[in-house]
Scaffold this active site. Structure first.
Site, mmCIF file in Angstrom:
data_model
loop_
_atom_site.group_PDB
_atom_site.id
_atom_site.type_symbol
_atom_site.label_atom_id
_atom_site.label_comp_id
_atom_site.label_asym_id
_atom_site.label_seq_id
_atom_site.Cartn_x
_atom_site.Cartn_y
_atom_site.Cartn_z
ATOM 1 N N ASP A 198 49.323 -67.328 -37.805
ATOM 2 C CA ASP A 198 48.285 -67.368 -38.590
ATOM 3 C C ASP A 198 46.543 -67.705 -38.587
ATOM 4 O OD1 ASP A 198 48.324 -69.220 -35.945
ATOM 5 O OD2 ASP A 198 48.479 -70.790 -37.469
ATOM 6 N N GLN A 233 52.102 -70.102 -35.203
ATOM 7 C CA GLN A 233 52.286 -68.860 -33.957
ATOM 8 C C GLN A 233 53.267 -69.482 -32.790
ATOM 9 O OE1 GLN A 233 48.436 -67.100 -33.481
ATOM 10 N NE2 GLN A 233 49.628 -65.556 -32.385
ATOM 11 N N HIS A 234 54.007 -68.926 -32.589
ATOM 12 C CA HIS A 234 54.511 -68.911 -31.568
ATOM 13 C C HIS A 234 56.068 -70.156 -32.185
ATOM 14 C CE1 HIS A 234 51.458 -68.965 -29.225
ATOM 15 N NE2 HIS A 234 50.329 -69.532 -29.828
#
Length: 465
Positions: free
Chosen positions: A234, A79-80
């Site tokens: 994820d 992520q991010h």
């Protein structure tokens, strides 16, 4: 569904493009049984050329035997992060990963400039979020910031490339994502399902193309006869892979540590401990993340010159509380609590406590206490916990699961070892293919008896920063 797969017993593929590697599983869409799999490493570091992810995914797919018999594919990813593209579809600079903390000050700046940011996004911005990395780019590399025409996350960019786009076909408007990954950007409202353009502009300095947000069972497009799913962050993919239901708290011990649940209602935690993310099924995914997780055990095992299995045996030789030895394991700074510049500290060193077994025990207890603090934060925001699903490679260590039953005050269940992110992506691929979410079973390998030992949490809390 592509015509050649109608009436057949199709295979689907799930991808996990994680921090450390890319994993691909080919799954029987009817049963969830893994038919074959492949993996390939990613470069180390918190700044990576995005092309390395693409090359790793191609290698992992080849290692899994290719996609000739696959009817649908979906990509789960870390992520991010920040992948910035120019008008020609070229990646402007190496991608910043979620664990790159150079944007810590930018996070503070955004929080100060937008007082109602929690109400608008469900989360307090931290260095992990895409918005803070865009603000860092604007401040540190203004020429690069000016070139940004589109912003994508790792799985967004990989899905786009898989569908045939890139510098050779720079259709930026073809970028897609899902609610779970969009909710970790810092400029998406998980309640309304809409981007907050004002927050994007506040971060980057100008507007940009953002990936179209797809529904859980909505196709992102096709690759030949194969359907491409929307993908997922994820943790949301792991929840799909585990078949998590209300009351389940997933504790994942990987590069980072995460504690999260699938709920009907979005959280808005002004303290910043709980991120108000979305899940990959249309619900909410309140989540607490720590930067330090499995590598706590890596570092301690290396210090003691033992294997992970030997570290576990040493830990179980010591009593609960390790004779007062407490490890606050902020080896790489920390996200929760938000202490990006913190370092690890060992407390309570005495002649009695300073032994190899106590140090091994303190490492496991410190790891789990940080995650138990995360559970407390979820509960403080109304999340109900009836059991812990303990996943990740470290969960298979007997000491970790045994001590987890002493740290958490609800039953702990250890599912069978598995690549639950890639399996969750496969769930999504099967969902897009058939129109119905599959109900695959999750085998369990351990259910340690609840053996709550308050001394462990009490000692850790006494030294918490």
């Amino acid at each position: 569904m592509a015509e050649e797969f109608v009436g057949a017993r199709p295979h689907v593929a799930g991808v996990d493009s994680s921090t450390q590697s890319c994993k691909v599983v080919i799954v029987d869409a009817a049963t969830g049984a893994i038919v074959r799999s492949g993996t390939a490493p990613h470069p180390h570091g918190t700044e990576v050329k995005a092309e390395a992810w693409w090359q790793a995914m191609e290698s992992a797919i080849a290692a899994a035997g290719g996609l000739d018999d696959v009817a649908a594919i979906s990509i789960g990813g870390q992520q991010h992060g920040m992948v910035v593209l120019d008008h020609g579809g070229r990646v402007i600079r190496p991608a910043l990963l979620w664990n790159d903390t150079r944007s810590a000050q930018a996070a503070l700046d955004l929080a100060a400039e937008v007082p109602d940011i929690v109400e608008r996004t469900g989360s307090v911005p931290v260095a992990s979020f895409t918005s803070t990395k865009l603000r860092w780019l604007r401040d540190a590399e203004p020429l690069n910031a000016e070139e940004v025409a589109a912003v994508a996350l790792p799985h967004d960019w990989l899905t786009w490339r898989l569908r045939g786009f890139g510098p050779q076909n720079p259709r930026l408007d073809a970028l897609t994502t899902d609610r779970s990954d969009a909710s970790g950007t810092g400029y998406f409202n998980s309640t309304t399902g809409e981007y907050d353009r004002e927050l994007l502009i506040t971060a980057l300095g100008h507007d940009a193309i953002l990936p179209r947000v797809l529904e859980p069972s909505q196709s992102a497009g096709t690759l030949g006869a194969m359907v491409v799913g929307p993908g997922a962050g994820d943790n949301a993919a792991a929840a799909l892979g585990l078949g998590a239901v209300a009351g389940d708290i997933i504790v994942s011990i990987g590069t980072s540590g995460t504690v999260f649940a699938v709920t009907d209602d979005q959280t808005h935690d002004a303290s910043g401990a709980v991120a108000g993310f979305a899940d990959a099924s249309g619900r909410a995914l309140p989540l607490v993340a720590t930067l330090n997780a499995a590598r706590i055990l890596d570092s301690t095992a290396a210090l003691l010159a033992v294997t992970h299995e030997e570290l576990g045996r040493l830990a179980l030789e010591a009593p609960a509380g390790a004779h007062g030895l407490v490890l606050q394991p902020y080896f790489e700074g920390e996200r929760t609590p938000n202490l990006p510049d913190a370092t690890a500290t060992l407390f309570g060193m005495t002649i009695e406590s300073t032994t190899r077994s106590n140090l091994a025990r303190a490492a496991v207890e410190g790891l789990l206490c940080g995650l138990a603090d995360g559970l407390d934060a979820l509960r403080a925001n109304g999340v109900i916990a009836t059991r812990i699903l303990l996943i990740g490679g470290a969960a298979q260590n007997a000491a970790v699961s045994t001590i987890a039953a002493q740290v958490f005050d609800v039953p702990v269940v250890v599912p069978s070892p598995g690549e639950y992110v890639s399996l969750g992506a496969a769930v999504q691929a099967a969902w897009v293919l058939s129109g119905e979410r599959p109900a695959w079973s999750t085998p369990v390998v351990a259910t340690p008896a609840v053996d709550f030992k308050p001394i462990i949490r009490e000692q850790y809390s006494a030294h918490r920063q």
